[in-house]
Design a protein around this motif. Structure first.
Motif, PDB file in Angstrom:
ATOM      1  N   THR A 187       0.825   9.225  14.918  1.00 44.12           N
ATOM      2  CA  THR A 187       2.143   9.830  14.790  1.00 44.12           C
ATOM      3  C   THR A 187       3.185   8.986  15.508  1.00 44.12           C
ATOM      4  N   ALA A 188       2.838   8.497  16.702  1.00 42.81           N
ATOM      5  CA  ALA A 188       3.801   7.709  17.477  1.00 42.81           C
ATOM      6  C   ALA A 188       4.242   6.468  16.704  1.00 42.81           C
ATOM      7  N   VAL A 189       3.316   5.837  16.027  1.00 40.07           N
ATOM      8  CA  VAL A 189       3.634   4.628  15.273  1.00 40.07           C
ATOM      9  C   VAL A 189       4.281   4.984  13.939  1.00 40.07           C
ATOM     10  N   GLY A 190       3.963   6.149  13.405  1.00 45.04           N
ATOM     11  CA  GLY A 190       4.470   6.559  12.102  1.00 45.04           C
ATOM     12  C   GLY A 190       5.920   7.003  12.095  1.00 45.04           C
TER      13      GLY A 190
ATOM     14  N   ALA B  96      -3.240  23.107  26.552  1.00 51.35           N
ATOM     15  CA  ALA B  96      -3.625  22.481  25.289  1.00 51.35           C
ATOM     16  C   ALA B  96      -2.993  23.200  24.104  1.00 51.35           C
ATOM     17  N   ALA B  97      -2.969  24.519  24.138  1.00 52.12           N
ATOM     18  CA  ALA B  97      -2.362  25.288  23.044  1.00 52.12           C
ATOM     19  C   ALA B  97      -0.861  25.032  22.954  1.00 52.12           C
ATOM     20  N   VAL B  98      -0.190  25.027  24.093  1.00 53.30           N
ATOM     21  CA  VAL B  98       1.248  24.742  24.096  1.00 53.30           C
ATOM     22  C   VAL B  98       1.511  23.327  23.588  1.00 53.30           C
ATOM     23  N   GLY B  99       0.687  22.374  23.999  1.00 47.82           N
ATOM     24  CA  GLY B  99       0.837  21.001  23.515  1.00 47.82           C
ATOM     25  C   GLY B  99       0.633  20.886  22.019  1.00 47.82           C
ATOM     26  N   ALA B 100      -0.383  21.564  21.488  1.00 49.46           N
ATOM     27  CA  ALA B 100      -0.645  21.512  20.046  1.00 49.46           C
ATOM     28  C   ALA B 100       0.482  22.158  19.259  1.00 49.46           C
ATOM     29  N   ILE B 101       0.936  23.306  19.719  1.00 48.57           N
ATOM     30  CA  ILE B 101       2.041  23.991  19.039  1.00 48.57           C
ATOM     31  C   ILE B 101       3.295  23.141  19.095  1.00 48.57           C
ATOM     32  N   SER B 102       3.565  22.538  20.242  1.00 46.91           N
ATOM     33  CA  SER B 102       4.740  21.671  20.384  1.00 46.91           C
ATOM     34  C   SER B 102       4.655  20.471  19.449  1.00 46.91           C
ATOM     35  N   ALA B 103       3.477  19.880  19.352  1.00 53.34           N
ATOM     36  CA  ALA B 103       3.312  18.718  18.477  1.00 53.34           C
ATOM     37  C   ALA B 103       3.574  19.093  17.024  1.00 53.34           C
ATOM     38  N   PHE B 104       3.037  20.218  16.595  1.00 53.44           N
ATOM     39  CA  PHE B 104       3.261  20.643  15.215  1.00 53.44           C
ATOM     40  C   PHE B 104       4.717  21.011  14.967  1.00 53.44           C
ATOM     41  N   ALA B 105       5.376  21.587  15.968  1.00 50.30           N
ATOM     42  CA  ALA B 105       6.760  22.013  15.792  1.00 50.30           C
ATOM     43  C   ALA B 105       7.747  20.847  15.877  1.00 50.30           C
TER      44      ALA B 105
ATOM     45  N   VAL C  71       7.127  17.346  15.500  1.00 52.46           N
ATOM     46  CA  VAL C  71       6.950  16.208  14.595  1.00 52.46           C
ATOM     47  C   VAL C  71       6.836  16.754  13.182  1.00 52.46           C
ATOM     48  N   ARG C  72       7.899  16.581  12.428  1.00 51.68           N
ATOM     49  CA  ARG C  72       7.930  17.080  11.056  1.00 51.68           C
ATOM     50  C   ARG C  72       7.757  15.924  10.086  1.00 51.68           C
ATOM     51  N   LYS C  73       7.417  16.253   8.893  1.00 44.94           N
ATOM     52  CA  LYS C  73       7.192  15.241   7.872  1.00 44.94           C
ATOM     53  C   LYS C  73       8.445  14.385   7.664  1.00 44.94           C
ATOM     54  N   ARG C  74       9.616  14.969   7.830  1.00 48.73           N
ATOM     55  CA  ARG C  74      10.848  14.205   7.615  1.00 48.73           C
ATOM     56  C   ARG C  74      11.048  13.116   8.665  1.00 48.73           C
ATOM     57  N   HIS C  75      10.371  13.235   9.819  1.00 47.73           N
ATOM     58  CA  HIS C  75      10.472  12.200  10.846  1.00 47.73           C
ATOM     59  C   HIS C  75       9.595  10.991  10.536  1.00 47.73           C
ATOM     60  N   MET C  76       8.619  11.196   9.672  1.00 45.75           N
ATOM     61  CA  MET C  76       7.686  10.116   9.355  1.00 45.75           C
ATOM     62  C   MET C  76       8.348   9.117   8.411  1.00 45.75           C
ATOM     63  N   ARG C  77       8.008   7.857   8.595  1.00 51.06           N
ATOM     64  CA  ARG C  77       8.490   6.822   7.675  1.00 51.06           C
ATOM     65  C   ARG C  77       7.840   7.049   6.318  1.00 51.06           C
TER      66      ARG C  77
END
Length: 135
Positions: free
Chosen positions: A1-4, A109-118, A120-126
């Motif tokens: 994700t970081a590179v994407g 871990a749950a807060v981190g996973a929820i934060s990651a999903f919230a 990083v959206r598909k529109r941020h990806m190249r």
């Protein structure tokens, strides 16, 4: 994700920063959970020994339990009369502290996973990263 989510010419920087933050997070997290474990074990030992003749040594006892030196502690001459009770307290204190550590780790871990999903959206990806599956 970081590179994407960065342009291709910044991929190395993003990958390096991701690796650095992962290592820092792991080290800091383990240290904080260790301190939390020690605090929880100490709290349990202090409560269990309240009013007993060895209450004054509860900090030393808690530190020994947390450090894995329970058996050496139980061999101490002045604690021999309390050996059975201290062994039970040590098991209960460590199990209680570990249960609390696992609970905190699960919440983080749950807060981190929820934060990651919230965050990083598909529109941020190249577009090229999404088309190739992020590779």
């Amino acid at each position: 994700t970081a590179v994407g989510v960065v342009p291709p010419w910044r991929g190395g920087m993003a990958g390096g920063m991701n690796s650095t933050m992962r290592e820092f997070g792991t080290s800091a997290g383990i240290a904080m959970l260790g301190v939390f474990l020690q605090h929880q074990v100490g709290k349990h030992v202090h409560a269990a020994l309240a009013g007993s003749p060895i209450h004054a040594a509860s900090t030393k006892i808690a530190n020994a339990i947390t450090a894995g030196a329970t058996q050496q502690l139980l061999k101490t001459k002045n604690l021999q009369p309390f050996r059975s009770g201290l062994n039970t307290i040590a098991h209960q204190a460590y199990a209680s502290g570990l249960r609390e550590v696992f609970l905190v780790a699960m919440i983080v871990a749950a807060v981190g996973a929820i934060s990651a999903f919230a965050l990083v959206r598909k529109r941020h990806m190249r577009a090229d990263a999404v088309a190739s599956g992020g590779h």
